[in-house]
Design an enzyme around this catalytic site. Structure first.
Site, PDB file in Angstrom:
ATOM      1  N   ASP A   1      43.595  32.860  31.928  1.00 33.20           N
ATOM      2  CA  ASP A   1      43.863  31.785  30.970  1.00 33.20           C
ATOM      3  C   ASP A   1      44.516  32.333  29.705  1.00 33.20           C
ATOM      4  O   ASP A   1      44.408  33.527  29.398  1.00 33.20           O
ATOM      5  CB  ASP A   1      42.549  31.092  30.574  1.00 33.20           C
ATOM      6  CG  ASP A   1      41.928  30.363  31.753  1.00 33.20           C
ATOM      7  OD1 ASP A   1      42.665  30.017  32.690  1.00 33.20           O
ATOM      8  OD2 ASP A   1      40.694  30.156  31.721  1.00 33.20           O
TER       9      ASP A   1
HETATM   10  N1  URA Z   1      37.989  32.372  35.095  1.00 30.59           N
HETATM   11  C1  URA Z   1      38.312  31.661  33.994  1.00 30.59           C
HETATM   12  O1  URA Z   1      37.648  30.692  33.660  1.00 30.59           O
HETATM   13  N2  URA Z   1      39.380  32.039  33.293  1.00 30.59           N
HETATM   14  C2  URA Z   1      40.139  33.100  33.595  1.00 30.59           C
HETATM   15  O2  URA Z   1      41.108  33.398  32.903  1.00 30.59           O
HETATM   16  C3  URA Z   1      39.793  33.855  34.748  1.00 30.59           C
HETATM   17  C4  URA Z   1      38.713  33.453  35.489  1.00 30.59           C
END
Ligand code: URA
Length: 235
Positions: A102
């Site tokens: 993310d």
């Molecule tokens: N899980 C998440 O919620 N975000 C990420 O970036 C990776 C795994």
């Protein structure tokens, strides 16, 4: 410098013997000039034409391990003009991230131009283990810890962590180490949200046998051949 017929053959368009025939017949040009002599040496920067069609250059496969900073998007382009993970890496090759982290997640992200490896690693059946450090809002109670350990159902599919540990309990937050083999988007945030905890910070510390080592935020390194081979052999 390589022999012209070898470069043509290596590009996969034809065999070495056929490439020699093409050269002898005057059907091959290098930078616009007809070359009829076998064994003429050319470099990667020369443009080779067969019957006036440029020979596609074979892409060199590259593999990078990046410590992704916060505020960078895990895509090749962004229509909102945000910084992308690809822009952090100095390469001529057309690389892309293997999976995504993310925008506000930090940590280990692999990038490559090797579609075969990317597909292999992202395929759910390959179950690549990833370890995250999550700072969650509030205190994770022993009963929630137990629930999590047994597995949490997210959108009709159960996620059972392969490793789970509370690293630290702070005044109003908990630092949790969690390993999963899942690749669904936002999965860690969804897991904790289902227990009523927002994730305040998330970092991926390892991916299969790879870890961040000494890489600082925004730094990256190339994978070794041995590491690439090991990724290929993960099952
Ligand atoms: N899980 C998440 O919620 N975000 C990420 O970036 C990776 C795994």
């Amino acid at each position: 410098m390589e022999r012209l017929q070898k470069i043509i053959a290596n590009s996969g368009v034809t065999s070495r013997r056929k490439a020699e025939e093409l050269i002898l017949k005057g059907r091959v040009k290098v930078n616009g000039e007809v070359i009829c002599t076998l064994g003429t040496k050319v470099t990667e920067n020369d443009t080779i034409f067969i019957d006036d069609v440029p020979l596609e250059k074979k892409e060199k496969k590259v593999y990078y391990l990046l410590n992704k900073p916060r505020g960078v998007i895990s895509t090749v382009f962004d229509d909102k003009n945000r910084k992308t993970v690809v822009s952090l890496i100095d390469t001529e090759e057309r690389i892309y991230p293997i999976g995504r982290l993310d925008y506000d997640t930090t940590g280990l992200l692999l990038l490559t131009n090797d579609g075969k490896l990317a597909n292999l690693l992202m395929h759910p059946k390959n179950e690549v283990e990833k370890t995250y450090i999550a700072k969650i809002e509030g205190i994770l109670t022993p009963s929630e810890f137990y629930q999590l350990k047994k597995g949490i159902t997210i959108e009709d599919r159960k996620v059972i962590p392969t490793h789970l540990k509370v690293r630290k309990k702070e005044e109003n937050s908990t630092i949790v180490e969690i390993s999963i083999v899942e690749g669904r988007n936002h999965i860690v945030k969804k897991i904790f949200a289902s227990l009523g905890h927002d994730v305040q910070k998330l970092k991926r510390e390892s991916y299969a046998f790879l870890s961040l080592g000494n890489l600082k935020s925004g730094e990256y390194r190339e994978l070794s051949l041995k590491e690439v081979k090991k990724l290929y052999s993960l099952k």
